[in-house]
Enzyme design. Structure first.
Site, PDB file in Angstrom:
ATOM      1  CE  LYS A  44       4.685 -10.638  -6.316  1.00 21.98           C
ATOM      2  NZ  LYS A  44       3.276 -11.065  -6.416  1.00 21.98           N
ATOM      3  CE  LYS A  73      -3.008  -1.824  -5.751  1.00 17.40           C
ATOM      4  NZ  LYS A  73      -2.138  -1.304  -6.819  1.00 17.40           N
ATOM      5  CE  LYS A 100      -5.851  -9.745 -12.108  1.00 20.36           C
ATOM      6  NZ  LYS A 100      -4.865 -10.144 -13.123  1.00 20.36           N
TER       7      LYS A 100
END
Length: 329
Positions: free
Chosen positions: A111, A194, A197
Site C-alpha cells: 500500500k 485474478k 475491483k
C-alpha cells in the site's frame, strides 16, 4: 457452534471473484456456524473516500450480501462502524503491537508503494484493526484468501501476546478457514491475475446484460493454437476457467475440443460465455435491484445486525477491561 467472522471493504460492488471465491462458501457456513459478516467501512478510510461514497457503497454491499442469500436471521450482518467496541479493543491491541512488525507486513509495504503520498497510520495498523474485528467476537475461524494469511498470523500473534501479558487464556487464536475444498481463484478478463475491483478486470454481480457482453467480448485472446492439444496460454486458460464456472459441462467440452483440434473460434466462445454469465447472474441482479429499493428492509437488517454484533462485542470488552485493570466504576 463455532464463531466465524469475515469482512469486506465497501470500495465497490461485489464481482464474480467475490461470489465464487467466498460468498458461496458463506451460504454453507451460515448453516453450521455462528457467522458474523461485516462491512468494513472504517478500513476504507485509509484511502479517504468521500462521505457520500461510503454511504452508497455500504448500502450496495449490504443489498448484494442479501441478494446472494446471506440470511440475517441465520447470520449477523452488520456495519463495522456500528460497533464502537471494536475501536476500544483496537486501542488496547495497538498498545502491544510493535512498529517493526507492523512495518514489515506485506500489505503495508504494498500500500505504501502504491500510494506514497498517503502512507497514513491507518495503513500501518491495518493488521491491528483486522485483529480487533476478529477478536472482539472471540472468533475461531476466519475465511480469508492467501493474500491475507500474513495478517491472520498477526491476529494470532496479538491474541497470544494479550494472553501472555495478562496471564490468561482468553482470546482463541483464530484459524484461517475454508470448507475443505480448494479455494476458487476467479481470473480477470485482462489476460492475467485474478478478478479484482482495483484491477479493472471484473464482472460485477450487478452488471447489466449489455455490460457483461461488452466486457467479455473485449477479453484478451490470441491468434489460436497451431498444434493439436497445445497447452492453453494464461489468457485463454482464464476464459476456459470462467466457462467452467458458469457454463454447462457440454458447452465447456465443446469449446475445449475445438481448441484441442485447432478449430476454436474465440468470437463464438465469447458470445457463449457472455450469455452463460448473464444467465447465471440475472437472478442475483434482479434481487439486488429489488432489495436496494427497499430501504426500510435494509434499515431493519442494519439495526438488527448492529444489536447482535454489539451484544457479542460488549461481552468481550467487559472481560477485557477487567483483565487489563479497568474495572467497572
Amino acid at each position: 457452534m463455532g464463531i466465524v467472522v469475515s469482512g469486506i471493504r465497501p470500495t465497490g460492488n461485489l464481482h464474480l471473484g467475490n461470489y465464487f471465491g467466498a460468498l458461496r462458501s458463506f451460504l454453507e457456513m451460515q448453516q453450521s456456524y455462528d457467522c458474523k459478516f461485516f462491512i468494513a467501512d472504517w478500513h476504507s478510510l485509509t484511502t479517504h473516500p468521500r462521505p457520500e461514497n461510503i454511504v452508497r457503497n455500504v448500502r450496495s454491499i449490504l443489498a448484494e450480501y442479501l441478494a446472494v442469500g446471506i440470511d440475517p436471521e441465520k447470520s449477523t450482518i452488520y456495519v463495522q462502524s456500528d460497533v464502537p467496541e471494536v475501536l476500544e479493543l483496537y486501542l488496547y491491541l495497538n498498545m502491544n503491537a510493535y512498529l517493526g512488525e507492523l512495518e514489515r507486513t506485506t500489505t503495508f509495504k504494498e500500500k505504501a508503494r502504491k500510494q506514497p503520498e498517503n502512507v497514513n497510520a491507518g495503513l500501518l495498523t491495518y493488521p491491528t484493526l483486522m485483529a480487533a474485528d476478529i477478536l472482539i467476537h472471540r472468533a475461531e475461524k476466519v475465511p480469508v484468501g492467501k493474500d491475507q494469511e500474513q495478517n491472520m498470523e498477526m491476529a494470532r500473534k496479538f491474541a497470544r501476546r494479550f494472553n501472555t501479558i495478562y496471564g490468561v487464556d482468553f482470546f482463541p487464536e483464530p484459524a484461517s478457514f475454508s470448507l475443505g475444498r480448494e479455494a476458487v481463484k476467479v481470473p480477470g478478463l485482462d489476460g492475467s491475475g485474478k478478478m479484482g475491483k482495483s484491477e479493472g478486470n471484473a464482472i460485477y454481480l450487478s452488471d447489466t446484460e449489455k455490460e457483461i457482453h461488452k466486457k467479455v467480448m473485449k477479453a484478451v485472446t490470441d491468434s489460436g493454437p497451431t498444434e493439436p492439444n497445445s497447452a492453453k496460454p494464461e489468457p485463454i486458460a482464464n476464459l476456459f476457467k470462467l466457462m467452467e464456472l458458469v457454463s454447462s459441462e457440454e458447452v465447456y467440452k465443446y469449446f475445449d475440443a475445438a481448441y484441442n483440434n485447432c478449430e476454436i473460434r474465440y468470437g463464438d466462445m465469447k458470445k457463449q460465455l457472455s450469455a452463460d454469465i448473464n444467465t447465471y447472474c440475472a437472478p442475483i441482479r434482479e434481487r439486488i435491484v429489488d432489495i436496494a429499493a427497499d430501504t426500510a428492509y435494509l434499515d431493519r437488517v442494519v439495526r438488527m445486525g448492529a444489536e447482535k454484533a454489539r451484544e457479542s462485542a460488549a461481552a468481550t470488552l467487559r472481560e477485557v477491561r477487567q483483565i487489563i485493570g479497568f474495572t467497572a466504576r
